[in-house]
Scaffold this motif. Structure first.
Motif, PDB file in Angstrom:
ATOM      1  N   TYR A  59     -24.473  12.177 -21.729  1.00 21.47           N
ATOM      2  CA  TYR A  59     -23.696  11.081 -21.154  1.00 21.47           C
ATOM      3  C   TYR A  59     -23.739   9.825 -22.028  1.00 21.47           C
ATOM      4  N   SER A  60     -24.751   9.727 -22.873  1.00 26.00           N
ATOM      5  CA  SER A  60     -24.872   8.548 -23.734  1.00 26.00           C
ATOM      6  C   SER A  60     -23.950   8.619 -24.949  1.00 26.00           C
ATOM      7  N   LYS A  61     -23.402   9.784 -25.211  1.00 22.08           N
ATOM      8  CA  LYS A  61     -22.532   9.945 -26.371  1.00 22.08           C
ATOM      9  C   LYS A  61     -21.157   9.330 -26.098  1.00 22.08           C
ATOM     10  N   PRO A  62     -20.464   8.875 -27.135  1.00 21.52           N
ATOM     11  CA  PRO A  62     -19.096   8.352 -26.952  1.00 21.52           C
ATOM     12  C   PRO A  62     -18.161   9.430 -26.414  1.00 21.52           C
ATOM     13  N   ASP A  63     -17.089   8.992 -25.784  1.00 22.51           N
ATOM     14  CA  ASP A  63     -16.153   9.929 -25.166  1.00 22.51           C
ATOM     15  C   ASP A  63     -15.517  10.870 -26.181  1.00 22.51           C
ATOM     16  N   ASP A  64     -15.190  10.360 -27.357  1.00 26.61           N
ATOM     17  CA  ASP A  64     -14.533  11.216 -28.341  1.00 26.61           C
ATOM     18  C   ASP A  64     -15.467  12.307 -28.852  1.00 26.61           C
ATOM     19  N   VAL A  65     -16.758  11.989 -28.957  1.00 21.77           N
ATOM     20  CA  VAL A  65     -17.729  12.999 -29.384  1.00 21.77           C
ATOM     21  C   VAL A  65     -17.870  14.091 -28.327  1.00 21.77           C
ATOM     22  N   CYS A  66     -17.949  13.685 -27.064  1.00 20.76           N
ATOM     23  CA  CYS A  66     -18.056  14.658 -25.973  1.00 20.76           C
ATOM     24  C   CYS A  66     -16.809  15.527 -25.890  1.00 20.76           C
ATOM     25  N   THR A 122     -14.744  16.317 -28.307  1.00 21.99           N
ATOM     26  CA  THR A 122     -14.730  17.256 -29.430  1.00 21.99           C
ATOM     27  C   THR A 122     -15.678  18.421 -29.187  1.00 21.99           C
ATOM     28  N   ALA A 123     -16.848  18.124 -28.626  1.00 28.17           N
ATOM     29  CA  ALA A 123     -17.817  19.186 -28.343  1.00 28.17           C
ATOM     30  C   ALA A 123     -17.279  20.156 -27.296  1.00 28.17           C
ATOM     31  N   LYS A 124     -16.611  19.625 -26.266  1.00 31.10           N
ATOM     32  CA  LYS A 124     -16.043  20.493 -25.239  1.00 31.10           C
ATOM     33  C   LYS A 124     -14.933  21.371 -25.806  1.00 31.10           C
ATOM     34  N   GLU A 125     -14.144  20.798 -26.699  1.00 29.95           N
ATOM     35  CA  GLU A 125     -13.079  21.583 -27.320  1.00 29.95           C
ATOM     36  C   GLU A 125     -13.650  22.728 -28.152  1.00 29.95           C
ATOM     37  N   LYS A 126     -14.735  22.461 -28.866  1.00 26.94           N
ATOM     38  CA  LYS A 126     -15.353  23.508 -29.675  1.00 26.94           C
ATOM     39  C   LYS A 126     -15.901  24.630 -28.799  1.00 26.94           C
ATOM     40  N   VAL A 127     -16.538  24.249 -27.677  1.00 28.59           N
ATOM     41  CA  VAL A 127     -17.087  25.266 -26.777  1.00 28.59           C
ATOM     42  C   VAL A 127     -15.975  26.098 -26.162  1.00 28.59           C
ATOM     43  N   THR A 128     -14.898  25.432 -25.760  1.00 32.39           N
ATOM     44  CA  THR A 128     -13.778  26.145 -25.142  1.00 32.39           C
ATOM     45  C   THR A 128     -13.125  27.105 -26.125  1.00 32.39           C
ATOM     46  N   GLN A 151      -8.310  18.402 -15.975  1.00 31.97           N
ATOM     47  CA  GLN A 151      -8.568  17.449 -14.899  1.00 31.97           C
ATOM     48  C   GLN A 151      -9.231  16.183 -15.427  1.00 31.97           C
ATOM     49  N   GLU A 152     -10.152  16.336 -16.367  1.00 31.87           N
ATOM     50  CA  GLU A 152     -10.814  15.166 -16.936  1.00 31.87           C
ATOM     51  C   GLU A 152      -9.839  14.300 -17.727  1.00 31.87           C
ATOM     52  N   GLU A 153      -8.863  14.938 -18.370  1.00 34.72           N
ATOM     53  CA  GLU A 153      -7.874  14.167 -19.121  1.00 34.72           C
ATOM     54  C   GLU A 153      -6.973  13.353 -18.198  1.00 34.72           C
ATOM     55  N   GLU A 154      -6.790  13.823 -16.962  1.00 33.70           N
ATOM     56  CA  GLU A 154      -5.941  13.113 -16.013  1.00 33.70           C
ATOM     57  C   GLU A 154      -6.657  11.937 -15.362  1.00 33.70           C
ATOM     58  N   TRP A 155      -7.977  11.910 -15.431  1.00 30.64           N
ATOM     59  CA  TRP A 155      -8.715  10.799 -14.833  1.00 30.64           C
ATOM     60  C   TRP A 155      -8.436   9.509 -15.597  1.00 30.64           C
ATOM     61  N   GLU A 156      -8.239   8.455 -14.874  1.00 36.16           N
ATOM     62  CA  GLU A 156      -7.999   7.162 -15.493  1.00 36.16           C
ATOM     63  C   GLU A 156      -9.329   6.516 -15.877  1.00 36.16           C
ATOM     64  N   ALA A 157      -9.387   6.014 -17.092  1.00 38.28           N
ATOM     65  CA  ALA A 157     -10.625   5.398 -17.578  1.00 38.28           C
ATOM     66  C   ALA A 157     -10.768   3.983 -17.036  1.00 38.28           C
TER      67      ALA A 157
END
Length: 214
Positions: A145-152, A154-160, A179-185
């Motif tokens: 959770y401490s990592k920046p959003d773009d790093v997280c 990218t990691a999720k994309e690699k796992v997927t 669903q996470e992409e649809e969430w408003e920041a």
């Protein structure tokens, strides 16, 4: 199951994920959960399921046994899981070699075998030599959770991408990703003083943390 988990985790101290950051009372949470389940029952013609849910889970006397909103404070320890784990340990380890033992013998086993083991574990956690498994999970989750959003992301994309496709787990990961992409920041009501957040991740978090609080 998603509705059931949502109803279980809701609490008056945790705001809703809406534009007004609404706080519901315990009675409003209970009433809303009943209405939500009853509406789902009517839409899917599940009268028998609703009868079971009402009698075993949503009836007021049953609701207070499992809903977090029935308590004034936000519960961290899942008491049902702890009790089930204890009886599972007692049944499959201590009582495995005995057929229909008497109650006095069971009490003796609890006093002489179970309680000393529990005391040993407690002493270990009070003065730990290494991190417990749940502490390792908490540490890893905090670091993620401490990592920046773009790093997280990218990691999720690699796992997927690396996981086998056209499987149930793969489709679920893709759905969670969308669903996470649809969430408003930046639209969640976060309180460091109360350590609460209105985001979905906090509501379902076992450790009651999310990236907005870290």
């Amino acid at each position: 199951m998603e509705k059931f988990c949502q109803h279980s985790c809701q609490h008056p101290l945790i705001p809703l994920n809406d534009a007004n950051n609404t706080f519901l009372t315990a009675a409003e949470i209970h009433k809303g959960a009943i209405l939500d389940m009853y509406t789902y029952r009517n839409e899917n013609d599940l009268s028998q399921v609703w009868a079971y849910l009402w009698n075993s889970w949503y009836y007021p006397n049953k609701w207070v046994l499992w809903a977090c909103s029935a308590s004034e404070c936000i519960l961290v320890l899942r008491t049902t899981m702890v009790v089930e784990g204890f009886w599972n340990h007692l049944k499959h380890t201590t009582l495995m070699s005995f057929n229909q033992p008497h109650i006095n013998f069971i009490v003796h086993l609890i006093l002489m075998q179970i309680i000393p083991t529990v005391n040993l574990k407690l002493s270990y956690h009070i003065c730990p030599k290494s991190l417990a498994p749940w502490q390792c999970d908490f540490k890893k989750l905090w670091a993620d959770y401490s990592k920046p959003d773009d790093v997280c992301q990218t990691a999720k994309e690699k796992v997927t991408i690396s996981n086998p496709r056209n499987t149930k787990a793969w489709w679920q990961e893709c759905l969670d990703w969308l669903q996470e992409e649809e969430w408003e920041a930046g639209t969640y009501n976060t309180s460091l003083h109360d350590w609460t957040c209105s985001c979905p991740s906090y509501l379902h978090s076992h450790f009651l943390i999310c990236k907005h609080l870290i």
